[in-house]
Design a protein around this motif. Structure first.
Motif, PDB file in Angstrom:
ATOM      1  N   GLY A   1       0.803  -1.218   0.000  1.00  0.00           N
ATOM      2  CA  GLY A   1       0.000   0.000   0.000  1.00  0.00           C
ATOM      3  C   GLY A   1       0.835   1.266   0.000  1.00  0.00           C
ATOM      4  O   GLY A   1       0.332   2.342   0.345  1.00  0.00           O
ATOM      5  N   LEU A   2       2.095   1.168  -0.429  1.00  0.00           N
ATOM      6  CA  LEU A   2       3.013   2.314  -0.383  1.00  0.00           C
ATOM      7  C   LEU A   2       3.636   2.594  -1.754  1.00  0.00           C
ATOM      8  O   LEU A   2       4.858   2.729  -1.876  1.00  0.00           O
ATOM      9  CB  LEU A   2       4.127   2.033   0.642  1.00  0.00           C
ATOM     10  N   PRO A   3       2.826   2.742  -2.806  1.00  0.00           N
ATOM     11  CA  PRO A   3       3.403   2.947  -4.133  1.00  0.00           C
ATOM     12  C   PRO A   3       3.874   4.374  -4.378  1.00  0.00           C
ATOM     13  O   PRO A   3       4.531   4.637  -5.389  1.00  0.00           O
ATOM     14  CB  PRO A   3       2.260   2.596  -5.073  1.00  0.00           C
ATOM     15  N   GLY A   4       3.521   5.310  -3.484  1.00  0.00           N
ATOM     16  CA  GLY A   4       3.891   6.699  -3.707  1.00  0.00           C
ATOM     17  C   GLY A   4       3.932   7.483  -2.412  1.00  0.00           C
ATOM     18  O   GLY A   4       3.904   6.917  -1.316  1.00  0.00           O
ATOM     19  N   PHE A   5       3.994   8.810  -2.559  1.00  0.00           N
ATOM     20  CA  PHE A   5       4.187   9.705  -1.420  1.00  0.00           C
ATOM     21  C   PHE A   5       3.077  10.743  -1.385  1.00  0.00           C
ATOM     22  O   PHE A   5       2.659  11.257  -2.426  1.00  0.00           O
ATOM     23  CB  PHE A   5       5.530  10.432  -1.544  1.00  0.00           C
ATOM     24  N   ASP A   6       2.654  11.086  -0.192  1.00  0.00           N
ATOM     25  CA  ASP A   6       1.698  12.177  -0.039  1.00  0.00           C
ATOM     26  C   ASP A   6       2.394  13.522  -0.159  1.00  0.00           C
ATOM     27  O   ASP A   6       1.785  14.506  -0.585  1.00  0.00           O
ATOM     28  CB  ASP A   6       0.982  12.080   1.309  1.00  0.00           C
ATOM     29  N   GLU A   7       3.655  13.595   0.232  1.00  0.00           N
ATOM     30  CA  GLU A   7       4.409  14.850   0.164  1.00  0.00           C
ATOM     31  C   GLU A   7       5.015  15.016  -1.226  1.00  0.00           C
ATOM     32  O   GLU A   7       5.547  14.070  -1.799  1.00  0.00           O
ATOM     33  CB  GLU A   7       5.513  14.845   1.231  1.00  0.00           C
TER      34      GLU A   7
ATOM     35  N   LEU B   1      10.530   9.771   4.815  1.00  0.00           N
ATOM     36  CA  LEU B   1       9.180   9.990   4.302  1.00  0.00           C
ATOM     37  C   LEU B   1       8.385   8.686   4.306  1.00  0.00           C
ATOM     38  O   LEU B   1       7.200   8.667   4.657  1.00  0.00           O
ATOM     39  CB  LEU B   1       9.242  10.555   2.880  1.00  0.00           C
ATOM     40  N   LEU B   2       9.035   7.600   3.918  1.00  0.00           N
ATOM     41  CA  LEU B   2       8.351   6.309   3.907  1.00  0.00           C
ATOM     42  C   LEU B   2       8.006   5.847   5.319  1.00  0.00           C
ATOM     43  O   LEU B   2       6.986   5.172   5.520  1.00  0.00           O
ATOM     44  CB  LEU B   2       9.213   5.265   3.199  1.00  0.00           C
ATOM     45  N   GLU B   3       8.803   6.215   6.286  1.00  0.00           N
ATOM     46  CA  GLU B   3       8.478   5.888   7.678  1.00  0.00           C
ATOM     47  C   GLU B   3       7.181   6.566   8.110  1.00  0.00           C
ATOM     48  O   GLU B   3       6.371   5.976   8.839  1.00  0.00           O
ATOM     49  CB  GLU B   3       9.630   6.321   8.589  1.00  0.00           C
ATOM     50  N   ARG B   4       6.963   7.797   7.636  1.00  0.00           N
ATOM     51  CA  ARG B   4       5.778   8.569   8.036  1.00  0.00           C
ATOM     52  C   ARG B   4       4.574   8.349   7.122  1.00  0.00           C
ATOM     53  O   ARG B   4       3.461   8.746   7.444  1.00  0.00           O
ATOM     54  CB  ARG B   4       6.117  10.066   8.064  1.00  0.00           C
ATOM     55  N   GLN B   5       4.805   7.707   5.975  1.00  0.00           N
ATOM     56  CA  GLN B   5       3.750   7.552   4.966  1.00  0.00           C
ATOM     57  C   GLN B   5       2.667   6.567   5.406  1.00  0.00           C
ATOM     58  O   GLN B   5       2.958   5.462   5.851  1.00  0.00           O
ATOM     59  CB  GLN B   5       4.372   7.078   3.647  1.00  0.00           C
ATOM     60  N   LYS B   6       1.413   6.966   5.230  1.00  0.00           N
ATOM     61  CA  LYS B   6       0.299   6.060   5.500  1.00  0.00           C
ATOM     62  C   LYS B   6       0.024   5.211   4.264  1.00  0.00           C
ATOM     63  O   LYS B   6       0.093   5.709   3.141  1.00  0.00           O
ATOM     64  CB  LYS B   6      -0.961   6.858   5.844  1.00  0.00           C
ATOM     65  N   PRO B   7      -0.307   3.940   4.443  1.00  0.00           N
ATOM     66  CA  PRO B   7      -0.677   3.106   3.283  1.00  0.00           C
ATOM     67  C   PRO B   7      -1.918   3.645   2.591  1.00  0.00           C
ATOM     68  O   PRO B   7      -2.811   4.199   3.234  1.00  0.00           O
ATOM     69  CB  PRO B   7      -0.937   1.733   3.909  1.00  0.00           C
ATOM     70  N   TRP B   8      -1.962   3.443   1.280  1.00  0.00           N
ATOM     71  CA  TRP B   8      -3.095   3.923   0.476  1.00  0.00           C
ATOM     72  C   TRP B   8      -4.200   2.881   0.361  1.00  0.00           C
ATOM     73  O   TRP B   8      -5.261   3.164  -0.194  1.00  0.00           O
ATOM     74  CB  TRP B   8      -2.615   4.323  -0.910  1.00  0.00           C
ATOM     75  N   TRP B   9      -3.971   1.671   0.817  1.00  0.00           N
ATOM     76  CA  TRP B   9      -5.019   0.649   0.921  1.00  0.00           C
ATOM     77  C   TRP B   9      -4.608  -0.312   2.026  1.00  0.00           C
ATOM     78  O   TRP B   9      -3.503  -0.223   2.566  1.00  0.00           O
ATOM     79  CB  TRP B   9      -5.245  -0.079  -0.407  1.00  0.00           C
TER      80      TRP B   9
END
Length: 380
Positions: free
Chosen positions: A122-128, A144-152
């Motif tokens: 669920g981590l194919p991209g970045f919100d930032e 950034l990946l540590e803080r990233q929420k999964p998209w599904w």
């Protein structure tokens, strides 16, 4: 008028049709410079190259020319993870946070290693929003990946981790081995195998890097910016045919490995020979079998097309005809390709500098592939 080209290298007479097709690709104007290689049982039966390494067609494509193969490097990245799995240092069903504690943020504490390798985390991209320069900064991207929420919901669907795959798997490798992925790949795979492939390219090699020629502009299919496909594509600042020193030096193990068909096939032949090459065993057969066991089979949320995923590889599917059901592959933007058939002990690879983007797959590669598989069927 047909373009005259001198094809260099070796081609076993059994595969003369492959060399003829390689030549035809140049004569039709489809190629500027390219290389193609095939191994059987770890031995090269085709290792050919031709054309030019520059857009102006003034510098011949020589034997040791290399270039960026974009996402085909993901095969190398996955292979690095397989080495650690094989040594018992990485467990695919353990939480990623066991190895990378900071990863547990934003509800990712239960994401397991398997889901990174099969593109279902669920981590194919970045919100930032990111710039190209951000991609060169390993610490920035991994934070950034540590803080990233999964998209599904992780583990439930696949969605091609186009750029993030390399950082996610690469950080696991760094946490376990203490080495960057470029160094780990060089020490554990490239040097033992004698493969001229690089994740992070030293400046001393610049003189032999082929100039990339961007594809012609094409009309993009309508994509909603807020969709998973849109959020992945519109915030992945990888520039086609970009090749400055900072880009080459950066270790972006999803997008900027440098090599040629010979070096890709050299590494791929290790997998084709089920982990042992010329008396040197780097992987167990069991680990390779695990890696090419189906994880997901269906429409990928990012690619928007059906994909059968193994652990880091695409598996034989209905989109193409394969010699054997255990074949697996991956390719890169513009047309580069690496395919492995362990049942046949075969591997083949294609690398070029003229980038093409075609919805049904690169026609040059597909023509070469068809000629090769026809020759293999006749050989049986």
């Amino acid at each position: 008028m047909a373009k005259l080209v001198d094809i260099q290298g070796y081609c076993d007479p059994r595969f003369s049709a492959v060399k003829e097709m390689f030549t035809e690709n140049f004569e039709s104007g489809s190629e500027v410079g390219a290389s193609f290689a095939v191994t059987l049982g770890g031995e090269y039966v085709v290792d050919i190259w031709g054309g030019y390494s520059d857009k102006a067609e003034t510098i011949p494509w020589e034997r040791d020319i290399i270039t960026n193969v974009y996402s085909t490097v993901k095969v190398m990245t996955a292979l690095c993870a397989l080495l650690l799995i094989d040594k018992g240092q990485l467990n695919i069903d353990s939480p990623v946070a066991d190895y990378w504690p900071e990863f547990a943020q934003a509800g990712k504490d239960k994401i397991i290693v398997r889901w990174l390798l099969n593109h279902s985390a669920g981590l194919p991209g970045f919100d930032e929003h990111l710039t190209l320069e951000d991609m060169y900064d390993w610490e920035r991207i991994t934070h950034l990946l540590e803080r990233q929420k999964p998209w599904w919901e992780p583990g439930t669907q696949s969605g091609y981790h186009m750029v993030t795959f390399g950082y996610l798997v690469g950080e696991l490798i760094r946490r376990i081995s203490g080495k960057s992925i470029g160094t780990f790949f060089r020490d554990e795979i490239a040097t033992p195998l004698g493969a001229d492939f690089h994740i992070g390219l030293a400046e001393k090699h610049d003189a032999r890097v082929a100039e990339l020629i961007p594809p012609p502009p094409m009309e993009s299919p309508p994509v909603e910016p807020d969709s998973i496909i849109g959020r992945t594509l519109f915030n992945s600042p990888i520039i086609p045919a970009f090749s400055d020193r900072a880009w080459r030096a950066a270790e972006i193990p999803s997008s900027n490995g440098h090599g040629n068909a010979r070096s890709l096939a050299r590494v791929g032949s290790l997998l084709a020979c089920r982990g042992e090459l010329k008396g040197m065993r780097l992987l167990s057969r069991a680990t390779i079998d695990q890696a090419i066991t189906e994880q997901f089979n269906g429409i990928d949320l990012v690619l928007g097309a059906p994909v059968r995923w193994g652990l880091g590889f695409g598996l034989a599917n209905e989109n193409l005809t394969y010699l054997n059901p255990h074949a697996f592959y991956w390719g890169g933007f513009g047309g580069s390709w690496l395919e492995v058939d362990p049942d046949a002990g075969m591997c083949f690879s294609y690398v070029m500098n003229k980038l093409e983007v075609e919805p049904g797959g690169d026609k040059r590669m597909l023509a070469l592939r068809s000629a090769l598989l026809s020759a293999m069927q006749q050989k049986k």
